[in-house]
Design a protein around this motif. Structure first.
Motif, PDB file in Angstrom:
ATOM      1  N   ASP A  14       0.842  -1.189   0.000  1.00 21.94           N
ATOM      2  CA  ASP A  14       0.000   0.000   0.000  1.00 21.94           C
ATOM      3  C   ASP A  14       0.883   1.246   0.000  1.00 21.94           C
ATOM      4  O   ASP A  14       2.111   1.155   0.024  1.00 21.94           O
ATOM      5  N   GLN A  15       0.250   2.410  -0.007  1.00 25.52           N
ATOM      6  CA  GLN A  15       1.000   3.669  -0.096  1.00 25.52           C
ATOM      7  C   GLN A  15       1.795   3.972   1.177  1.00 25.52           C
ATOM      8  O   GLN A  15       2.649   4.857   1.173  1.00 25.52           O
ATOM      9  N   HIS A  16       1.564   3.231   2.256  1.00 27.73           N
ATOM     10  CA  HIS A  16       2.309   3.417   3.504  1.00 27.73           C
ATOM     11  C   HIS A  16       3.462   2.431   3.638  1.00 27.73           C
ATOM     12  O   HIS A  16       4.105   2.363   4.688  1.00 27.73           O
ATOM     13  N   GLY A  17       3.691   1.631   2.619  1.00 25.67           N
ATOM     14  CA  GLY A  17       4.798   0.687   2.630  1.00 25.67           C
ATOM     15  C   GLY A  17       4.502  -0.639   3.305  1.00 25.67           C
ATOM     16  O   GLY A  17       5.408  -1.419   3.554  1.00 25.67           O
ATOM     17  N   ARG A  18       3.230  -0.895   3.620  1.00 28.47           N
ATOM     18  CA  ARG A  18       2.866  -2.167   4.242  1.00 28.47           C
ATOM     19  C   ARG A  18       2.593  -3.202   3.164  1.00 28.47           C
ATOM     20  O   ARG A  18       1.932  -2.922   2.165  1.00 28.47           O
ATOM     21  N   GLU A  19       3.098  -4.395   3.391  1.00 27.35           N
ATOM     22  CA  GLU A  19       2.897  -5.490   2.446  1.00 27.35           C
ATOM     23  C   GLU A  19       1.617  -6.244   2.802  1.00 27.35           C
ATOM     24  O   GLU A  19       1.339  -6.521   3.965  1.00 27.35           O
ATOM     25  N   HIS A  20       0.831  -6.565   1.772  1.00 21.00           N
ATOM     26  CA  HIS A  20      -0.392  -7.347   1.929  1.00 21.00           C
ATOM     27  C   HIS A  20      -0.242  -8.586   1.054  1.00 21.00           C
ATOM     28  O   HIS A  20       0.135  -8.482  -0.119  1.00 21.00           O
ATOM     29  N   ILE A  21      -0.524  -9.751   1.632  1.00 20.44           N
ATOM     30  CA  ILE A  21      -0.278 -11.019   0.945  1.00 20.44           C
ATOM     31  C   ILE A  21      -1.581 -11.784   0.762  1.00 20.44           C
ATOM     32  O   ILE A  21      -2.396 -11.860   1.680  1.00 20.44           O
ATOM     33  N   VAL A  22      -1.748 -12.334  -0.429  1.00 15.26           N
ATOM     34  CA  VAL A  22      -2.849 -13.256  -0.700  1.00 15.26           C
ATOM     35  C   VAL A  22      -2.257 -14.576  -1.159  1.00 15.26           C
ATOM     36  O   VAL A  22      -1.185 -14.620  -1.749  1.00 15.26           O
ATOM     37  N   ARG A  23      -2.971 -15.632  -0.868  1.00 20.36           N
ATOM     38  CA  ARG A  23      -2.544 -16.966  -1.282  1.00 20.36           C
ATOM     39  C   ARG A  23      -3.686 -17.613  -2.055  1.00 20.36           C
ATOM     40  O   ARG A  23      -4.849 -17.455  -1.682  1.00 20.36           O
ATOM     41  N   VAL A  24      -3.334 -18.319  -3.106  1.00 16.91           N
ATOM     42  CA  VAL A  24      -4.314 -19.094  -3.862  1.00 16.91           C
ATOM     43  C   VAL A  24      -3.952 -20.559  -3.670  1.00 16.91           C
ATOM     44  O   VAL A  24      -2.847 -20.986  -4.005  1.00 16.91           O
ATOM     45  N   GLN A  25      -4.878 -21.301  -3.091  1.00 17.78           N
ATOM     46  CA  GLN A  25      -4.667 -22.729  -2.863  1.00 17.78           C
ATOM     47  C   GLN A  25      -5.471 -23.493  -3.900  1.00 17.78           C
ATOM     48  O   GLN A  25      -6.650 -23.229  -4.107  1.00 17.78           O
ATOM     49  N   ARG A  26      -4.800 -24.433  -4.541  1.00 17.48           N
ATOM     50  CA  ARG A  26      -5.454 -25.260  -5.551  1.00 17.48           C
ATOM     51  C   ARG A  26      -5.553 -26.677  -5.031  1.00 17.48           C
ATOM     52  O   ARG A  26      -4.571 -27.275  -4.607  1.00 17.48           O
ATOM     53  N   THR A  27      -6.765 -27.187  -5.053  1.00 16.56           N
ATOM     54  CA  THR A  27      -7.024 -28.577  -4.700  1.00 16.56           C
ATOM     55  C   THR A  27      -7.817 -29.168  -5.855  1.00 16.56           C
ATOM     56  O   THR A  27      -9.006 -28.891  -5.992  1.00 16.56           O
ATOM     57  N   GLY A  28      -7.151 -29.920  -6.712  1.00 18.94           N
ATOM     58  CA  GLY A  28      -7.812 -30.409  -7.929  1.00 18.94           C
ATOM     59  C   GLY A  28      -8.144 -29.233  -8.827  1.00 18.94           C
ATOM     60  O   GLY A  28      -7.279 -28.446  -9.171  1.00 18.94           O
ATOM     61  N   VAL A  29      -9.415 -29.086  -9.169  1.00 24.79           N
ATOM     62  CA  VAL A  29      -9.829 -27.955 -10.010  1.00 24.79           C
ATOM     63  C   VAL A  29     -10.344 -26.786  -9.174  1.00 24.79           C
ATOM     64  O   VAL A  29     -10.608 -25.718  -9.700  1.00 24.79           O
ATOM     65  N   GLN A  30     -10.489 -26.987  -7.872  1.00 26.38           N
ATOM     66  CA  GLN A  30     -11.009 -25.949  -6.982  1.00 26.38           C
ATOM     67  C   GLN A  30      -9.891 -25.025  -6.523  1.00 26.38           C
ATOM     68  O   GLN A  30      -8.804 -25.481  -6.177  1.00 26.38           O
ATOM     69  N   ARG A  31     -10.159 -23.715  -6.495  1.00 28.13           N
ATOM     70  CA  ARG A  31      -9.186 -22.739  -6.021  1.00 28.13           C
ATOM     71  C   ARG A  31      -9.821 -21.890  -4.928  1.00 28.13           C
ATOM     72  O   ARG A  31     -10.964 -21.463  -5.057  1.00 28.13           O
ATOM     73  N   THR A  32      -9.049 -21.640  -3.886  1.00 28.32           N
ATOM     74  CA  THR A  32      -9.514 -20.799  -2.784  1.00 28.32           C
ATOM     75  C   THR A  32      -8.507 -19.679  -2.596  1.00 28.32           C
ATOM     76  O   THR A  32      -7.305 -19.923  -2.493  1.00 28.32           O
ATOM     77  N   ILE A  33      -9.010 -18.443  -2.540  1.00 32.46           N
ATOM     78  CA  ILE A  33      -8.172 -17.270  -2.311  1.00 32.46           C
ATOM     79  C   ILE A  33      -8.287 -16.907  -0.840  1.00 32.46           C
ATOM     80  O   ILE A  33      -9.382 -16.879  -0.286  1.00 32.46           O
ATOM     81  N   ARG A  34      -7.151 -16.601  -0.197  1.00 28.57           N
ATOM     82  CA  ARG A  34      -7.152 -16.210   1.203  1.00 28.57           C
ATOM     83  C   ARG A  34      -6.225 -15.017   1.390  1.00 28.57           C
ATOM     84  O   ARG A  34      -5.089 -15.021   0.914  1.00 28.57           O
ATOM     85  N   CYS A  35      -6.709 -14.001   2.084  1.00 30.48           N
ATOM     86  CA  CYS A  35      -5.917 -12.812   2.384  1.00 30.48           C
ATOM     87  C   CYS A  35      -5.293 -12.977   3.762  1.00 30.48           C
ATOM     88  O   CYS A  35      -6.010 -13.180   4.750  1.00 30.48           O
ATOM     89  N   ASP A  36      -3.966 -12.896   3.851  1.00 30.82           N
ATOM     90  CA  ASP A  36      -3.274 -13.011   5.136  1.00 30.82           C
ATOM     91  C   ASP A  36      -3.530 -11.793   6.021  1.00 30.82           C
ATOM     92  O   ASP A  36      -3.448 -11.889   7.243  1.00 30.82           O
ATOM     93  N   THR A  37      -3.843 -10.649   5.434  1.00 31.97           N
ATOM     94  CA  THR A  37      -4.032  -9.420   6.197  1.00 31.97           C
ATOM     95  C   THR A  37      -5.333  -9.418   6.979  1.00 31.97           C
ATOM     96  O   THR A  37      -5.356  -9.123   8.166  1.00 31.97           O
ATOM     97  N   CYS A  38      -6.440  -9.776   6.314  1.00 35.65           N
ATOM     98  CA  CYS A  38      -7.747  -9.636   6.968  1.00 35.65           C
ATOM     99  C   CYS A  38      -8.519 -10.945   7.101  1.00 35.65           C
ATOM    100  O   CYS A  38      -9.602 -10.965   7.687  1.00 35.65           O
ATOM    101  N   GLY A  39      -7.992 -12.033   6.541  1.00 31.36           N
ATOM    102  CA  GLY A  39      -8.667 -13.317   6.664  1.00 31.36           C
ATOM    103  C   GLY A  39      -9.765 -13.553   5.637  1.00 31.36           C
ATOM    104  O   GLY A  39     -10.435 -14.579   5.676  1.00 31.36           O
ATOM    105  N   TRP A  40      -9.955 -12.627   4.701  1.00 31.48           N
ATOM    106  CA  TRP A  40     -10.966 -12.767   3.648  1.00 31.48           C
ATOM    107  C   TRP A  40     -10.701 -14.035   2.858  1.00 31.48           C
ATOM    108  O   TRP A  40      -9.558 -14.389   2.586  1.00 31.48           O
TER     109      TRP A  40
END
Length: 74
Positions: A14-40
């Motif tokens: 972000d503009q304040h220099g904080r890093e925000h990380i998302v992860r995409v997990q693949r299980t077969g054809v299913q994908r799940t997105i998870r935000c490490d910052t807010c848990g979304w």
């Protein structure tokens, strides 16, 4: 044929220099997105990284790609 599991990670700053990380997990054809910052979390069958980048921009105003700084200039 069984398909394996994998997780990939992407980040934006972000503009304040904080890093925000998302992860995409693949299980077969299913994908799940998870935000490490807010848990979304969100399931995404198509274009998971586009949805992940949209979340980072909208929820965290994190739009600076740290990989862009590492690319050689022409």
């Amino acid at each position: 044929m069984p398909q394996g599991n994998s997780t990939s990670k992407g980040s934006r700053w972000d503009q304040h220099g904080r890093e925000h990380i998302v992860r995409v997990q693949r299980t077969g054809v299913q994908r799940t997105i998870r935000c490490d910052t807010c848990g979304w979390r969100r399931g995404a069958q198509f274009l998971p990284w586009l949805k992940a980048e949209e979340h980072l921009a909208e929820a965290h105003q994190a739009t600076i790609d740290p990989a862009a700084d590492r690319q050689p200039s022409r």
